[in-house]
Design a protein around this motif. Structure first.
Motif, PDB file in Angstrom:
ATOM      1  N   LYS A  31       0.925  -1.061  -0.143  1.00 35.06           N
ATOM      2  CA  LYS A  31      -0.088   0.041  -0.083  1.00 35.06           C
ATOM      3  C   LYS A  31       0.739   1.238   0.121  1.00 35.06           C
ATOM      4  N   ARG A  32       2.031   1.142   0.562  1.00 34.68           N
ATOM      5  CA  ARG A  32       3.061   2.379   0.479  1.00 34.68           C
ATOM      6  C   ARG A  32       3.312   2.669  -1.051  1.00 34.68           C
ATOM      7  N   LEU A  33       3.251   1.639  -2.011  1.00 37.31           N
ATOM      8  CA  LEU A  33       3.490   2.059  -3.495  1.00 37.31           C
ATOM      9  C   LEU A  33       2.528   2.750  -3.959  1.00 37.31           C
ATOM     10  N   GLU A  34       2.972   3.734  -4.983  1.00 38.11           N
ATOM     11  CA  GLU A  34       1.841   4.460  -5.455  1.00 38.11           C
ATOM     12  C   GLU A  34       1.222   3.754  -6.584  1.00 38.11           C
ATOM     13  N   GLY A  35      -0.144   3.824  -6.796  1.00 34.08           N
ATOM     14  CA  GLY A  35      -0.809   3.241  -7.898  1.00 34.08           C
ATOM     15  C   GLY A  35      -1.290   1.748  -7.442  1.00 34.08           C
ATOM     16  N   ILE A  36      -0.993   1.511  -6.278  1.00 34.65           N
ATOM     17  CA  ILE A  36      -1.477   0.058  -5.932  1.00 34.65           C
ATOM     18  C   ILE A  36      -2.751   0.086  -4.854  1.00 34.65           C
ATOM     19  N   GLN A  37      -3.867  -0.593  -5.106  1.00 32.79           N
ATOM     20  CA  GLN A  37      -4.739  -0.760  -4.194  1.00 32.79           C
ATOM     21  C   GLN A  37      -4.579  -2.329  -3.751  1.00 32.79           C
ATOM     22  N   CYS A  38      -4.989  -2.354  -2.546  1.00 31.05           N
ATOM     23  CA  CYS A  38      -4.507  -3.665  -1.923  1.00 31.05           C
ATOM     24  C   CYS A  38      -5.579  -4.240  -0.804  1.00 31.05           C
ATOM     25  N   GLN A  39      -5.992  -5.382  -0.723  1.00 26.84           N
ATOM     26  CA  GLN A  39      -6.919  -5.904   0.205  1.00 26.84           C
ATOM     27  C   GLN A  39      -6.387  -7.319   0.725  1.00 26.84           C
ATOM     28  N   ALA A  40      -6.275  -7.229   2.028  1.00 29.30           N
ATOM     29  CA  ALA A  40      -5.693  -8.594   2.647  1.00 29.30           C
ATOM     30  C   ALA A  40      -6.914  -9.489   2.934  1.00 29.30           C
ATOM     31  N   HIS A  41      -6.598 -10.939   2.825  1.00 27.07           N
ATOM     32  CA  HIS A  41      -7.609 -12.063   3.017  1.00 27.07           C
ATOM     33  C   HIS A  41      -6.740 -13.030   3.978  1.00 27.07           C
ATOM     34  N   PRO A  42      -6.294 -12.697   5.294  1.00 23.99           N
ATOM     35  CA  PRO A  42      -5.729 -13.503   6.095  1.00 23.99           C
ATOM     36  C   PRO A  42      -6.033 -14.941   6.163  1.00 23.99           C
ATOM     37  N   GLU A  43      -7.400 -15.225   6.238  1.00 25.15           N
ATOM     38  CA  GLU A  43      -7.817 -16.570   6.333  1.00 25.15           C
ATOM     39  C   GLU A  43      -7.382 -17.400   5.266  1.00 25.15           C
TER      40      GLU A  43
END
Length: 132
Positions: A31-43
């Motif tokens: 998420k620190r990188l420009e232009g990246i959208q990120c979502q975690a799925h830990p399970e």
């Protein structure tokens, strides 16, 4: 370079089950990188990404994660999915740098063909052609 809808990629990166909580930590890193959208799925031990191919490539993001100490899932299915994604992004990236086909040069040849005499240009009289 123009951006279109095909430049936006949606990918998943799957991690090994151990060490725990890799997905959340990887999400914070990316998420620190420009232009990246990120979502975690830990399970599910994975993250879902959305990025522009003009800015990032999956292979580079995976290398960054591995350099930071993350362990990607190396099951045969994940290896195949990653290889397919890497290949398709490489082809897409290479195709963006191919110049557009010059339609005008094709039209020049079409005009010449239209003006070119076609058909049988044998000087033999018609009656002799039928005789032979």
């Amino acid at each position: 370079m123009k951006t279109n809808a095909n430049d936006i990629k949606h990918r998943d990166i799957v991690f090994t089950a151990l060490p725990l909580d890799q997905a959340s930590q990887a999400m914070r890193l990316l998420k620190r990188l420009e232009g990246i959208q990120c979502q975690a799925h830990p399970e599910q031990h994975k993250i879902s990404l959305q990025y522009n191919l003009n800015q990032h490539r999956l292979v580079d993001l995976e290398e960054r994660l591995q350099a930071a100490g993350f362990h990607l899932d190396n099951s045969i299915l994940q290896k195949i999915l990653r290889a397919l994604a890497h290949y398709s992004e490489e082809v897409h990236h290479d195709n963006q740098h191919i110049p557009e086909h010059n339609v005008k040069s094709r039209d020049v040849y079409a005009k010449v063909w239209e003006n070119h005499p076609h058909g049988d240009h044998d000087d033999t009289p018609e009656e002799l052609r039928r005789y032979l």
